[in-house]
Scaffold this motif. Sequence first.
Motif, PDB file in Angstrom:
ATOM      1  N   LEU A   1      36.751  31.249  35.085  1.00 22.83           N
ATOM      2  CA  LEU A   1      37.454  30.953  36.333  1.00 22.83           C
ATOM      3  C   LEU A   1      36.554  30.910  37.558  1.00 22.83           C
ATOM      4  O   LEU A   1      36.459  29.880  38.242  1.00 22.83           O
ATOM      5  CB  LEU A   1      38.558  31.999  36.546  1.00 22.83           C
ATOM      6  CG  LEU A   1      39.419  31.817  37.796  1.00 22.83           C
ATOM      7  CD1 LEU A   1      40.244  30.551  37.701  1.00 22.83           C
ATOM      8  CD2 LEU A   1      40.328  33.029  37.987  1.00 22.83           C
TER       9      LEU A   1
ATOM     10  N   CYS B   1      44.291  36.885  39.547  1.00 22.83           N
ATOM     11  CA  CYS B   1      43.453  36.530  38.389  1.00 22.83           C
ATOM     12  C   CYS B   1      42.079  37.185  38.439  1.00 22.83           C
ATOM     13  O   CYS B   1      41.516  37.535  37.390  1.00 22.83           O
ATOM     14  CB  CYS B   1      43.284  35.011  38.322  1.00 22.83           C
ATOM     15  SG  CYS B   1      44.785  34.102  37.939  1.00 22.83           S
TER      16      CYS B   1
ATOM     17  N   GLY C   1      43.245  34.779  29.790  1.00 24.27           N
ATOM     18  CA  GLY C   1      44.304  35.448  30.541  1.00 24.27           C
ATOM     19  C   GLY C   1      45.379  36.005  29.624  1.00 24.27           C
ATOM     20  O   GLY C   1      45.852  37.144  29.816  1.00 24.27           O
TER      21      GLY C   1
ATOM     22  N   ASP D   1      45.371  24.297  36.296  1.00 17.47           N
ATOM     23  CA  ASP D   1      46.515  25.116  35.918  1.00 17.47           C
ATOM     24  C   ASP D   1      47.548  24.270  35.189  1.00 17.47           C
ATOM     25  O   ASP D   1      47.818  23.126  35.569  1.00 17.47           O
ATOM     26  CB  ASP D   1      47.127  25.729  37.180  1.00 17.47           C
ATOM     27  CG  ASP D   1      47.999  26.926  36.870  1.00 17.47           C
ATOM     28  OD1 ASP D   1      48.197  27.212  35.680  1.00 17.47           O
ATOM     29  OD2 ASP D   1      48.479  27.562  37.823  1.00 17.47           O
TER      30      ASP D   1
ATOM     31  N   THR E   1      44.773  33.668  43.101  1.00 17.45           N
ATOM     32  CA  THR E   1      43.359  33.912  42.771  1.00 17.45           C
ATOM     33  C   THR E   1      43.061  35.405  42.749  1.00 17.45           C
ATOM     34  O   THR E   1      42.307  35.874  41.892  1.00 17.45           O
ATOM     35  CB  THR E   1      42.426  33.212  43.772  1.00 17.45           C
ATOM     36  OG1 THR E   1      42.711  33.669  45.095  1.00 17.45           O
ATOM     37  CG2 THR E   1      42.576  31.710  43.714  1.00 17.45           C
TER      38      THR E   1
ATOM     39  N   GLU F   1      37.475  35.622  30.900  1.00 14.42           N
ATOM     40  CA  GLU F   1      38.319  35.062  31.956  1.00 14.42           C
ATOM     41  C   GLU F   1      37.559  34.927  33.266  1.00 14.42           C
ATOM     42  O   GLU F   1      37.693  33.924  33.973  1.00 14.42           O
ATOM     43  CB  GLU F   1      39.544  35.954  32.149  1.00 14.42           C
ATOM     44  CG  GLU F   1      40.688  35.265  32.847  1.00 14.42           C
ATOM     45  CD  GLU F   1      40.919  35.775  34.243  1.00 14.42           C
ATOM     46  OE1 GLU F   1      41.835  35.277  34.897  1.00 14.42           O
ATOM     47  OE2 GLU F   1      40.168  36.658  34.699  1.00 14.42           O
TER      48      GLU F   1
END
Length: 321
Positions: free
Chosen positions: A85, A288, A116, A188, A285, A81
């Motif tokens: 990202l 995540c 995720g 997204d 953000t 992840e």
Amino acid sequence: MNANDTSLFNVNVSIVHPEYFFIAGLTGVPYSHYYYIFLFCTYIIAVIGNCTVLLIIAFDRSLHSPKYIGVFNLALADFGETNALIPNMMKTFVFESQYISYNACLANMFFVSFFGTMQCSTLVVLAYDRVVAICLPLRYHNIVTNTVMFLMCSAVWTFNAFLIALTVYFISRLSMCKSNVIQSFFCDHGPVYRLACNDNSINSFIAKLNTGLYLIAPLILIVLSYLGIFLALSKITTWEGRLKALKTCVSHLLLVASLFLPIICIYLIALTSSLSPNARIISATLACATPPMLNPIIYVLNTAEIKNLIRKVFKNRSVPI
């Protein structure tokens, strides 16, 4: 659509696909360069930390147990992840490369969403490991074996890959003729399907399904597992025994808190007040990016086996040849 528009859109029968998207992200956020420095530091810590956990578990045979198969699975999801990202975010905003091709956008959506969901699912698997260890300690080694844990993790990977691939497939069936600007910091799912000018009801349903499967259901299962754990702890007669059993859950509870609390806070704030788009994106953000950084730190600091192994490594290196 006239001939001059073909540079922006590729038409496939009745489906209109943009040639590229523009990721709005943190455009206009004051002092955003400081935030990018923070994200870069987060990325470095997350990569080093998760690689360390992966290597330690892979090469130390004493850690080849059901619990650490789950921890390995979580570290692998965190590593994936983070790399799906943050590097793309840094490229997008630091180097002002906010245009992303249609196919690259779908790939970005798949990998960020997939890893995720793996984080959430793996925490449920680890909760199962803990509830069996504490509620059925005498039968633990018969119920939760390496094979059982490996099969559970494999099933989670397969199911999540299928569902996220299905999610991306239905995005590809949408006509994007309203706009090509994504109001997010990556491709997204929600902001992308809302750009469609044809029927996106199935995409809306899938978004709700994913929220239920990867946010609400994991939280319910984890809460139920700890209700069972606390019930089992209440039957232990001594405080020392209760604390010893509860101590084995500390790492998992911290992992759950680091992943779910930021997400829950964002939802609650969004429901009770109107967050500005920039504040919402920064909060998202952080939600995540921080768990993959914190998870290896939490496990290293709260797991005696890993700490002892690290001490041995540094002790051996400090011995002069």
